[in-house]
Design a protein around this motif. Structure first.
Motif, PDB file in Angstrom:
ATOM      1  N   ARG A 100     -93.099-107.617-133.189  1.00  0.00           N
ATOM      2  CA  ARG A 100     -92.620-108.446-132.086  1.00  0.00           C
ATOM      3  C   ARG A 100     -93.125-107.907-130.750  1.00  0.00           C
ATOM      4  O   ARG A 100     -93.331-108.670-129.814  1.00  0.00           O
ATOM      5  CB  ARG A 100     -91.091-108.479-132.085  1.00  0.00           C
ATOM      6  N   ALA A 101     -93.298-106.612-130.633  1.00  0.00           N
ATOM      7  CA  ALA A 101     -93.807-106.002-129.405  1.00  0.00           C
ATOM      8  C   ALA A 101     -95.272-106.392-129.208  1.00  0.00           C
ATOM      9  O   ALA A 101     -96.018-106.571-130.175  1.00  0.00           O
ATOM     10  CB  ALA A 101     -93.680-104.482-129.496  1.00  0.00           C
ATOM     11  N   PRO A 102     -95.707-106.517-127.956  1.00  0.00           N
ATOM     12  CA  PRO A 102     -97.119-106.829-127.715  1.00  0.00           C
ATOM     13  C   PRO A 102     -98.026-105.700-128.192  1.00  0.00           C
ATOM     14  O   PRO A 102     -97.652-104.523-128.155  1.00  0.00           O
ATOM     15  CB  PRO A 102     -97.196-107.016-126.204  1.00  0.00           C
ATOM     16  N   VAL A 103     -99.212-106.095-128.633  1.00  0.00           N
ATOM     17  CA  VAL A 103    -100.154-105.159-129.257  1.00  0.00           C
ATOM     18  C   VAL A 103    -101.357-104.945-128.344  1.00  0.00           C
ATOM     19  O   VAL A 103    -101.829-105.877-127.673  1.00  0.00           O
ATOM     20  CB  VAL A 103    -100.604-105.697-130.633  1.00  0.00           C
ATOM     21  N   GLY A 104    -101.852-103.705-128.328  1.00  0.00           N
ATOM     22  CA  GLY A 104    -103.090-103.382-127.622  1.00  0.00           C
ATOM     23  C   GLY A 104    -104.058-102.684-128.554  1.00  0.00           C
ATOM     24  O   GLY A 104    -103.715-102.329-129.697  1.00  0.00           O
ATOM     25  N   VAL A 105    -105.289-102.470-128.077  1.00  0.00           N
ATOM     26  CA  VAL A 105    -106.298-101.750-128.864  1.00  0.00           C
ATOM     27  C   VAL A 105    -106.932-100.662-128.002  1.00  0.00           C
ATOM     28  O   VAL A 105    -107.121-100.826-126.798  1.00  0.00           O
ATOM     29  CB  VAL A 105    -107.392-102.690-129.421  1.00  0.00           C
ATOM     30  N   HIS A 106    -107.239 -99.553-128.655  1.00  0.00           N
ATOM     31  CA  HIS A 106    -107.882 -98.405-128.009  1.00  0.00           C
ATOM     32  C   HIS A 106    -108.962 -97.932-128.976  1.00  0.00           C
ATOM     33  O   HIS A 106    -108.652 -97.343-130.017  1.00  0.00           O
ATOM     34  CB  HIS A 106    -106.845 -97.302-127.766  1.00  0.00           C
ATOM     35  N   VAL A 107    -110.233 -98.204-128.647  1.00  0.00           N
ATOM     36  CA  VAL A 107    -111.301 -97.901-129.604  1.00  0.00           C
ATOM     37  C   VAL A 107    -112.352 -96.995-128.981  1.00  0.00           C
ATOM     38  O   VAL A 107    -112.569 -97.006-127.765  1.00  0.00           O
ATOM     39  CB  VAL A 107    -111.969 -99.194-130.139  1.00  0.00           C
ATOM     40  N   HIS A 108    -112.988 -96.229-129.840  1.00  0.00           N
ATOM     41  CA  HIS A 108    -114.095 -95.356-129.432  1.00  0.00           C
ATOM     42  C   HIS A 108    -115.411 -95.925-129.944  1.00  0.00           C
ATOM     43  O   HIS A 108    -115.428 -96.858-130.750  1.00  0.00           O
ATOM     44  CB  HIS A 108    -113.846 -93.932-129.938  1.00  0.00           C
TER      45      HIS A 108
END
Length: 531
Positions: free
Chosen positions: A199-207
Motif C-alpha cells: 500500500r505504501a508508495p514504491v521507489g527504485v534505487h539502482v546501480h
C-alpha cells in the motif's frame, strides 16, 4: 500528469565514486543548486559515520529550501541492540533532517553471511528501527538493500522484509538493485508485483554495473514506482548510480511524468556541469542530454537534413534540457555544414557560392594534413571569416627568435625575442618562459598588451600535443590544441606542423585573432547602443 519524486543522493552515494571528495562547503553549494533544480529530496550524507556529514546537516538547518526536503541516511539498528539505544539512529535524529532514509537487508544471503544474524532478528531490526524513527516524527524512507537479488534468491523472505517495513509505518519502500546487475525485464516484473502487494508508495534505487541503470529506473516507473533515487552525472561506487541527468528528461519529456517543477528542466545542463565542476569531475562530452557533444552533428547528410527539420536527427530539442545544437566541421563535412556554420556567424552564403565550395576543399585538405576543427571551433571561425573576405590583420610579424639554454648545473631556460609591426609602429621585445611555447606566448602578449588591452583577460587554460604519425619519431608531425579563456567564454584553436613551435604559433595566432574579432564585435555592439 503523474509525478515521480526525484531523490538525489549525490552528496552521499555519489561521493563513494572513485576520485570524488567533497568538502562541507562543496556539499552546501551542490545542495543549493539541486534545490534550485527542483528535486524533491536531497540526501545529505550519513551523520553517524563522520563529523563532516553532521556539520552539513547543521548548515542545512540554517538554510531555506524552496523545493527539496533534506534527508539523512543510515542503517537499521544493530543485531542484539534496541533501536532507542542505537547511536546510528540517535545521530539521524540529532541531524535535524525532516526525512530519514534507512537501509535494511532484504536478501537472506546477506542477512546470514554479512550481517551474521537470523532472518527473524533482521525483521525485528527493520520493524523496531522504523517504529523508533516514526515516533520521533520523521518521514521515513526504507531502502530495501539488494532487493532484486534477494527476491530472485528467496522471494518470500524479500517480500516479508518490505511488508514488515510497511507495517512499521515506512512512508516509502524503495527497492534497491545494489549490485547493479539486474536486467530490465526483471525490474519490471518484480516491481510490478511489489506495487500491487504494497500500500505504501514504491521507489527504485539502482546501480549501473550492467550499464542498465537508466533503463532499469524507467522500467521501475513503468511498473508503478513513483520515486527514483540517483545521482547527478551518475556518480557512485564502482560503475556509478543511475544518472538523474538521463532519467529525468526521459521521464518528463517522453513519458510525460512530472519530475521537476515547470521551467526547471531547461536548467538541467547547467546544473550537471555545475556539479561536475564542484566535484572536479568534468562531464564526458558524449554524456546524453547534457554533454557538450549530445547535440553535435558532423556528417554532411545529417546537417543537410537538420537544416530542413531538426527532428530528423535529434530526439528532443536541445533547449528543452538547456543544451544547444552544434555543427562540427571535418573531412566528413559537406556543403551543409559550412553553410550552417556560416549562417551562425552571420555570413551570407549559398550552395552556388564559389567561396563555399573552395572553403570545403580547403578544410578537407587541412584535415588531411592533420588539422582537426572539432575541438578548435575558433580556428574554424577565423578560417571561415578569412575565406569570406573578413581578414583582420592587427599586426605583422617580422621575426621570432628563440634561445633555449641548458647548463650542466641548471635546468633548461627559454627566451623568446619578437619583432612585429602594429600599424606604423615597430615593437621589439623579449620574454622568458617555462618552456619555448610559454616564452613565445609571453613575448607576444608583452608586445601587444598596450595596443590590445583585452589580452590581459585572456589566459591559456589547456595545451595538448598529439603526435600524428609515430613512425617518424622525433621528426613526426604534431597537432597542438590550445584552449583560451577570458571573463566571458572559452575557445579552442589548432596548429599542425613537424615543428612543435610552429604548430604552437599557429594555434596561438588563431587564439589571438579570435579574441580580437570577439572584442571588436563587442565594442561595435556597445557603440551602437543609445547613451
Amino acid at each position: 500528469m503523474d509525478r515521480v519524486f526525484i531523490y538525489d543522493t549525490t552528496l552521499r552515494d555519489g561521493t563513494q565514486g572513485e576520485g570524488i571528495s567533497l568538502s562541507v562547503e562543496d556539499k552546501v553549494k551542490i545542495a543549493a543548486r539541486l534545490d534550485q533544480l527542483g528535486v524533491a529530496y536531497i540526501e545529505g550524507g550519513w551523520p553517524g559515520s563522520n563529523p563532516k556529514d553532521m556539520e552539513f546537516f547543521q548548515r542545512a538547518q540554517q538554510m531555506t529550501w524552496k523545493h527539496a526536503k533534506i534527508a539523512a541516511f543510515g542503517s537499521t539498528c544493530r543485531p542484539g541492540s534496541e533501536a532507542c539505544d542505537d547511536p546510528n539512529l540517535r545521530a539521524l535524529i540529532e541531524s535535524g533532517a525532516p526525512v530519514v532514509t534507512i537501509f535494511g537487508k532484504s536478501w537472506d544471503f546477506h542477512v546470514t553471511a554479512a550481517l551474521r544474524t537470523t532472518l527473524e532478528e533482521n525483521l525485528r531490526l527493520v520493524r523496531d528501527s522504523i517504529t523508533f524513527l516514526k515516533n520521533q516524527g520523521r518521514e521515513v524512507i526504507f531502502d530495501a538493500e539488494h532487493f532484486y537479488d534477494g527476491y530472485k534468491g528467496n522471494p518470500a523472505y524479500a517480500k516479508e522484509v518490505v511488508m514488515t517495513a510497511e507495517k512499521a509505518g515506512a512512508d516509502w519502500i524503495v527497492l534497491c538493485d545494489t549490485n547493479g546487475g539486474t536486467l530490465p525485464h526483471d525490474v519490471l516484473s518484480i516491481t510490478q508485483e511489489m506495487v500491487f502487494t504494497l500500500r505504501a508508495p514504491v521507489g527504485v534505487h539502482v546501480h549501473n554495473d550492467g550499464d542498465l541503470a537508466v533503463a532499469n529506473s524507467i522500467m521501475g516507473v513503468m511498473a508503478g514506482a513513483r520515486q527514483v533515487q540517483g545521482t547527478m552525472n551518475g556518480y557512485g561506487e564502482r560503475c556509478g548510480n543511475v544518472n538523474l541527468c538521463s532519467v529525468i528528461p526521459n521521464l518528463q519529456l517522453k513519458m510525460k511524468m512530472e519530475c521537476l517543477p515547470e521551467g526547471k528542466l531547461q536548467t538541467l545542463t547547467d546544473a550537471a556541469h555545475f556539479v561536475g565542476e564542484i566535484a572536479n569531475m568534468p562531464l564526458r562530452n558524449d554524456m546524453p542530454f547534457v554533454g557538450h557533444s549530445a547535440f553535435a552533428h558532423k556528417g554532411g547528410i545529417h546537417v543537410s537534413a537538420l537544416m530542413k527539420d531538426p527532428g530528423t536527427y535529434e530526439h528532443i530539442q536541445p533547449e528543452a534540457v538547456g543544451n544547444h545544437r552544434r555543427v562540427l566541421v571535418s573531412e566528413l563535412s559537406g556543403m551543409s555544414n559550412v553553410i550552417y556554420k556560416a549562417k551562425e556567424l552571420g555570413l551570407d552564403v549559398n550552395r552556388q557560392n564559389a567561396d563555399t565550395k573552395q572553403i570545403i576543399e580547403q578544410i578537407k585538405n587541412l584535415e588531411h594534413q592533420g588539422f582537426q576543427f572539432e575541438g578548435a571551433e575558433a580556428s574554424f571561425e577565423v578560417l571561415l571569416r578569412r575565406a569570406f573576405g573578413e581578414d583582420p590583420v592587427p599586426f605583422v610579424l617580422d621575426s621570432i627568435r628563440l634561445i633555449i639554454e641548458k647548463r650542466s648545473d641548471a635546468d633548461f631556460t627559454s627566451e623568446a625575442m619578437i619583432k612585429l609591426r602594429v600599424g606604423d609602429q615597430v615593437v621589439h621585445t623579449a620574454a622568458e618562459g617555462n618552456g619555448p611555447v610559454n616564452a613565445v606566448d609571453n613575448a607576444l602578449r608583452k608586445a601587444l598588451l598596450s595596443h590590445y588591452p583585452f589580452l590581459a583577460e585572456c589566459h591559456l587554460t589547456d595545451y595538448k600535443v598529439r603526435v600524428l604519425d609515430g613512425k617518424d619519431a622525433t621528426e613526426a608531425k604534431v597537432r597542438v590544441l590550445i584552449e583560451t579563456r577570458d571573463s566571458h567564454d572559452a575557445w579552442g584553436t589548432v596548429g599542425v606542423s613537424t615543428n612543435i613551435i610552429e604548430a604552437s604559433w599557429q594555434a596561438l595566432m588563431d587564439s589571438f585573432l579570435y579574441g580580437y574579432m570577439r572584442e571588436r564585435a563587442r565594442a561595435s555592439i556597445e557603440s551602437s547602443r543609445p547613451a
